[in-house]
Design a protein around this motif. Structure first.
Motif, PDB file in Angstrom:
ATOM      1  N   GLN A 183      22.801  25.732  25.589  1.00 28.41           N
ATOM      2  CA  GLN A 183      22.330  26.062  26.815  1.00 28.41           C
ATOM      3  C   GLN A 183      23.524  26.608  28.523  1.00 28.41           C
ATOM      4  O   GLN A 183      23.435  27.058  28.557  1.00 28.41           O
ATOM      5  N   TYR A 184      24.310  25.093  27.956  1.00 22.66           N
ATOM      6  CA  TYR A 184      25.343  25.800  28.995  1.00 22.66           C
ATOM      7  C   TYR A 184      26.269  27.037  29.133  1.00 22.66           C
ATOM      8  O   TYR A 184      26.375  27.764  29.613  1.00 22.66           O
ATOM      9  N   LEU A 185      26.465  27.720  27.855  1.00 22.35           N
ATOM     10  CA  LEU A 185      26.969  28.842  27.694  1.00 22.35           C
ATOM     11  C   LEU A 185      26.223  30.138  28.277  1.00 22.35           C
ATOM     12  O   LEU A 185      26.487  30.356  28.705  1.00 22.35           O
ATOM     13  N   GLN A 186      24.838  29.667  27.978  1.00 21.39           N
ATOM     14  CA  GLN A 186      23.524  31.316  28.591  1.00 21.39           C
ATOM     15  C   GLN A 186      23.760  30.998  29.339  1.00 21.39           C
ATOM     16  O   GLN A 186      24.231  31.390  30.462  1.00 21.39           O
ATOM     17  N   GLU A 187      24.178  29.928  30.472  1.00 23.66           N
ATOM     18  CA  GLU A 187      24.061  29.516  31.643  1.00 23.66           C
ATOM     19  C   GLU A 187      25.807  30.470  32.782  1.00 23.66           C
ATOM     20  O   GLU A 187      25.020  30.834  33.544  1.00 23.66           O
ATOM     21  N   LEU A 188      26.264  29.693  32.022  1.00 21.61           N
ATOM     22  CA  LEU A 188      27.552  30.193  32.174  1.00 21.61           C
ATOM     23  C   LEU A 188      28.053  31.733  32.018  1.00 21.61           C
ATOM     24  O   LEU A 188      28.268  32.751  32.891  1.00 21.61           O
ATOM     25  N   GLU A 189      27.441  32.127  30.730  1.00 18.99           N
ATOM     26  CA  GLU A 189      26.999  33.492  30.791  1.00 18.99           C
ATOM     27  C   GLU A 189      26.587  34.483  32.098  1.00 18.99           C
ATOM     28  O   GLU A 189      26.804  35.540  32.412  1.00 18.99           O
ATOM     29  N   ALA A 190      25.295  33.640  31.956  1.00 16.68           N
ATOM     30  CA  ALA A 190      24.056  34.630  33.509  1.00 16.68           C
ATOM     31  C   ALA A 190      25.085  34.021  35.181  1.00 16.68           C
ATOM     32  O   ALA A 190      24.678  34.457  35.711  1.00 16.68           O
ATOM     33  N   PHE A 191      26.199  33.150  35.113  1.00 19.24           N
ATOM     34  CA  PHE A 191      27.289  33.281  36.132  1.00 19.24           C
ATOM     35  C   PHE A 191      27.871  34.704  36.489  1.00 19.24           C
ATOM     36  O   PHE A 191      28.285  35.281  37.552  1.00 19.24           O
ATOM     37  N   TYR A 192      28.029  35.988  35.901  1.00 18.09           N
ATOM     38  CA  TYR A 192      28.973  37.299  35.200  1.00 18.09           C
ATOM     39  C   TYR A 192      28.388  37.730  36.355  1.00 18.09           C
ATOM     40  O   TYR A 192      26.771  38.582  36.322  1.00 18.09           O
ATOM     41  N   LEU A 193      29.454  38.625  37.117  1.00 15.61           N
ATOM     42  CA  LEU A 193      28.211  39.424  37.450  1.00 15.61           C
ATOM     43  C   LEU A 193      28.978  40.589  37.545  1.00 15.61           C
ATOM     44  O   LEU A 193      28.235  41.157  36.190  1.00 15.61           O
ATOM     45  N   GLU A 194      30.210  41.661  37.668  1.00 12.73           N
ATOM     46  CA  GLU A 194      30.903  42.632  37.073  1.00 12.73           C
ATOM     47  C   GLU A 194      32.079  43.293  37.099  1.00 12.73           C
ATOM     48  O   GLU A 194      32.760  41.953  37.584  1.00 12.73           O
ATOM     49  N   ASP A 195      32.819  43.722  35.730  1.00 12.80           N
ATOM     50  CA  ASP A 195      34.125  44.021  36.029  1.00 12.80           C
ATOM     51  C   ASP A 195      34.960  43.245  36.055  1.00 12.80           C
ATOM     52  O   ASP A 195      36.221  43.163  36.567  1.00 12.80           O
ATOM     53  N   GLY A 196      34.354  41.840  35.363  1.00 13.08           N
ATOM     54  CA  GLY A 196      35.376  40.585  34.528  1.00 13.08           C
ATOM     55  C   GLY A 196      35.404  39.388  35.925  1.00 13.08           C
ATOM     56  O   GLY A 196      35.857  38.531  35.520  1.00 13.08           O
ATOM     57  N   TRP A 197      34.130  40.137  36.633  1.00 13.59           N
ATOM     58  CA  TRP A 197      34.430  38.417  37.842  1.00 13.59           C
ATOM     59  C   TRP A 197      33.420  38.341  37.899  1.00 13.59           C
ATOM     60  O   TRP A 197      32.109  38.196  37.217  1.00 13.59           O
ATOM     61  N   TYR A 198      32.875  36.723  37.447  1.00 10.95           N
ATOM     62  CA  TYR A 198      31.923  35.826  37.767  1.00 10.95           C
ATOM     63  C   TYR A 198      31.446  35.253  38.850  1.00 10.95           C
ATOM     64  O   TYR A 198      32.462  35.040  39.818  1.00 10.95           O
ATOM     65  N   ARG A 199      30.446  34.669  39.086  1.00 13.70           N
ATOM     66  CA  ARG A 199      31.028  33.779  40.573  1.00 13.70           C
ATOM     67  C   ARG A 199      30.583  32.305  39.979  1.00 13.70           C
ATOM     68  O   ARG A 199      30.287  31.930  39.065  1.00 13.70           O
ATOM     69  N   ASP A 200      31.337  31.291  40.947  1.00 18.14           N
ATOM     70  CA  ASP A 200      31.420  29.762  40.697  1.00 18.14           C
ATOM     71  C   ASP A 200      30.081  28.924  40.993  1.00 18.14           C
ATOM     72  O   ASP A 200      30.077  28.671  41.358  1.00 18.14           O
ATOM     73  N   GLY A 201      29.102  29.255  39.792  1.00 20.71           N
ATOM     74  CA  GLY A 201      27.453  28.508  40.281  1.00 20.71           C
ATOM     75  C   GLY A 201      26.646  29.584  41.016  1.00 20.71           C
ATOM     76  O   GLY A 201      26.863  30.548  41.717  1.00 20.71           O
ATOM     77  N   ASN A 202      26.153  29.136  41.227  1.00 18.73           N
ATOM     78  CA  ASN A 202      24.782  29.354  42.011  1.00 18.73           C
ATOM     79  C   ASN A 202      24.698  29.353  43.967  1.00 18.73           C
ATOM     80  O   ASN A 202      23.806  29.113  44.551  1.00 18.73           O
ATOM     81  N   VAL A 203      25.915  30.052  44.250  1.00 13.08           N
ATOM     82  CA  VAL A 203      26.520  30.088  45.130  1.00 13.08           C
ATOM     83  C   VAL A 203      27.779  31.591  45.588  1.00 13.08           C
ATOM     84  O   VAL A 203      27.850  32.031  44.562  1.00 13.08           O
ATOM     85  N   PRO A 204      27.503  31.932  46.601  1.00  9.79           N
ATOM     86  CA  PRO A 204      28.355  32.840  47.114  1.00  9.79           C
ATOM     87  C   PRO A 204      29.794  32.888  47.277  1.00  9.79           C
ATOM     88  O   PRO A 204      30.099  32.656  48.064  1.00  9.79           O
ATOM     89  N   ARG A 205      30.417  32.668  46.043  1.00  8.57           N
ATOM     90  CA  ARG A 205      31.993  31.892  45.592  1.00  8.57           C
ATOM     91  C   ARG A 205      32.419  32.759  44.709  1.00  8.57           C
ATOM     92  O   ARG A 205      31.744  32.000  43.717  1.00  8.57           O
ATOM     93  N   VAL A 206      33.394  33.548  45.306  1.00  7.77           N
ATOM     94  CA  VAL A 206      34.610  34.293  44.173  1.00  7.77           C
ATOM     95  C   VAL A 206      35.797  33.692  44.259  1.00  7.77           C
ATOM     96  O   VAL A 206      36.571  34.438  45.465  1.00  7.77           O
TER      97      VAL A 206
END
Length: 621
Positions: A183-206
């Protein structure tokens, strides 16, 4: 005679060029902690300063965080004589009947952070931490980890902590519910944006949590997980995409962009390069990876980052509680030990055998739509123009995320008094005041867009005051354009870069203050700000910022432009620059970039822009 204060830094004098040098750095940084271990080995208490969580969790932090570096060292063949102390501490800390028990884990508990390091250590070196324990101690350790897993972890990089715990449980043969991990691995992957970037959770924070947390744990998982080949491949692929982008966050002298929260973790910023090595992922040629890694460690050798006993302090370039987070206990800085992950590799690994590549000369500007940044390099510095991020929950969130510009050499400043508009540092910011005392700055954005290398944001210091800001690179300068609509007159102040102020009884800086400009030429750097033809007049001020506001330099000058705007629409146009003394300040000061045409900026955003990735995910198209 000149008096020079003495600072203890275990990295000072270490050339940090070889694997042996890095091993020495690890041990030299760890050994000052030994006197702070409790009799039972489970608690490491370093000072009386407090975090928002209880002291038991803080003492666990001091115990656990070195385990990001010590187990890799042992796994790579290093001789660490204190494993019996750690094994005893692990047994006692997880024993509910022992006075040094760490306490039960609850939802969003700080203990979860530290249990990730324990899980990693158990996965890497069970022979030192698990095998020596008797059956009762093993039951206690397993029970402690198992009882922590079902609790709610914070909805950000913390979700990787359950994954790290599970790697340890799997290694020591303890069964657990793998659906929670999935469950958590799926949610972590959902934070992925593109070009190798994630966001750190459901906030505008990179921020730096992307390299030293999201990618760091993802690469550990890719290297150590027994199954899950598809996800492991994705984590590796995203790291390969990320490496050419994050290298722009590092200056040629090894300094990393000072931006965002948790900067007290210091050389954890080398963690991404360390994790690439650990996972045997050559995202860039090994000599380049090694260069970014070692230059960053060497950069830290010049700053007083420890107390006189050699213990890392809360702070960044020096001990500084003002810039700390509410979750920083005295043991927090030891997340920096993430940098020692490559010690798990044998000396024959190409990361260690490759010749360190010199710092590249990067002349091009790097556009990074996901974090909403445009990166510029000058010798000894990297600069980020920034729009699109926020952190409304964090202390000094505006300063850490919402300035217009950030730097590796000049860091950023936090404000020490929100009721002192005339004395506010305001480096890289535009502030407004109604009464000449209180002030407001950008905290969040209603819109943030990027077109090529031009950034745009719309924001409101008050609900009835609208500001549109464009940021343009003009290396070594950058240009800011602000279109302000306000129903009432306001005072404004806009700051350039903060540069070190000499701590001397003689005046060593050359200062120029006039209408439309301010320049400070210091012992090693100069910083200037100039008006490019705003619709109002602004006066130049060389502000002596309050002490200990800048993260890197305890005393600074900040050149500023200050003025009064009327009700209605006002346009401010500004250019700012800061460079080392390797440059001719007089020549550069004469070569101020021209003002852009605001109608052309409007047209560019309408025609060619896209939303910044950090906020695009939460906004309607």
């Amino acid at each position: 005679m000149t008096y020079t204060p003495v600072h203890a830094n275990p990295l000072a004098g270490n050339p940090l060029e070889t694997r042996g040098d890095v091993e020495k750095a690890l041990l030299d940084l760890f050994n000052p902690l030994l006197p702070a271990f409790s009799e039972g080995g489970a608690r490491v208490s370093l000072s009386a300063t407090a975090a928002h969580f209880d002291q038991a969790a803080a003492d666990l932090e001091g115990f656990a965080r070195p385990l990001w570096g010590l187990p890799p060292y042992a796994a790579g063949g290093g001789d660490f004589p204190h494993w019996p102390l750690y094994a005893k501490g692990l047994a006692n800390g997880t024993d509910p009947e022992h006075p040094e028990y760490w306490g039960k884990v609850t939802d969003r508990d700080q203990r979860m952070v530290e249990l990730a390091a324990l899980g990693f250590a158990l996965r890497l070196i069970p022979q030192h931490l698990w095998d020596p324990l008797d059956e009762r101690a093993r039951r206690n350790v397993a029970t402690y980890l198992l009882e922590a897993r079902p609790h709610q972890f914070a909805d950000n990089n913390w979700k990787f902590f359950r994954v790290m715990i599970d790697l340890g449980l799997e290694r020591i043969g303890i069964d657990f519910d793998r659906t929670l991990t999935e469950q958590y691995l799926q949610e972590l992957e959902a934070f992925y944006l593109e070009d190798g970037w994630y966001r750190d959770g459901n906030v505008p924070r990179v921020d730096h949590y992307i390299p030293f947390a999201m990618h760091f744990y993802g690469l550990i998982y890719a290297a150590l997980a027994a199954t899950d080949e598809g996800r492991k491949h994705r984590f590796r692929e995203w790291a390969r995409l990320f490496a050419p982008n994050i290298r722009h966050w590092f200056a040629d002298d090894g300094g990393a962009l000072v931006f965002g929260r948790s900067m007290t973790y210091r050389f954890a910023c080398a963690g991404f390069w360390a994790a690439l090595a650990f996972a045997d992922e050559e995202a860039l040629p090994w000599g380049e990876v090694k260069g970014y890694y070692l230059r960053h460690l060497r950069w830290w050798a010049q700053y007083p980052i420890t107390d006189r006993s050699g213990v890392l302090t809360v702070g960044f370039g020096y001990a500084n509680l003002l810039m700390s987070e509410n979750y920083n206990s005295a043991g927090s800085p030891y997340w920096a030990f993430k940098a020692f992950l490559p010690l798990a590799l044998p000396p024959t690994h190409p990361f260690w055998t490759a010749e360190e590549a010199p710092a590249p000369v990067i002349s091009e500007t790097s556009s990074q739509p996901q974090p909403g940044m445009v990166m510029m390099h000058t010798p000894g510095n990297v600069i980020a123009l920034s729009s699109g991020q926020e952190n409304l929950q964090m202390r000094f969130g505006s300063e850490k995320y919402a300035k217009f510009v950030y730097s590796s050499r000049y860091a950023f400043s936090v404000e020490s008094d929100e009721r002192n508009f005339e004395g506010a540092a305001l480096d890289g910011m535009l502030a407004f005041s109604e009464d000449g005392r209180h002030f407001r700055v950008r905290e969040t954005n209603e819109e943030a867009r990027i077109a090529g290398t031009v950034l745009y944001a719309r924001w409101r210091p008050w609900s009835d005051v609208e500001v549109e800001t464009w940021l343009l690179p003009a290396n070594p300068w950058h240009v800011r354009v602000h279109r302000i609509r306000t129903p009432r007159p306001l005072s404004t102040a806009e700051g350039g870069f903060a540069i070190p102020r000499a701590d001397a009884y003689r005046k060593l800086e050359r200062i120029e203050e006039r209408n439309g400009a301010a320049l400070v030429v210091g012992a090693g750097d100069f910083s200037g700000i100039a008006d490019l033809g705003s619709s109002i007049e602004r006066r130049g001020v060389a502000l002596k910022a309050p002490p200990n506001t800048n993260l890197l330099h305890p005393k600074t000058f900040v050149p500023q432009l200050r003025g009064e705007i009327p009700s209605g629409e006002t346009v401010l146009m500004t250019a700012a620059v800061a460079l080392t003394d390797r440059f001719d300040a007089a020549a550069i000061w004469k070569d101020i970039p021209p003002a852009p045409a605001i109608d052309e900026l409007d047209a560019l955003m309408s025609r060619d822009s896209r939303r910044v990735g950090a906020i695009a995910w939460r906004m309607a198209p």
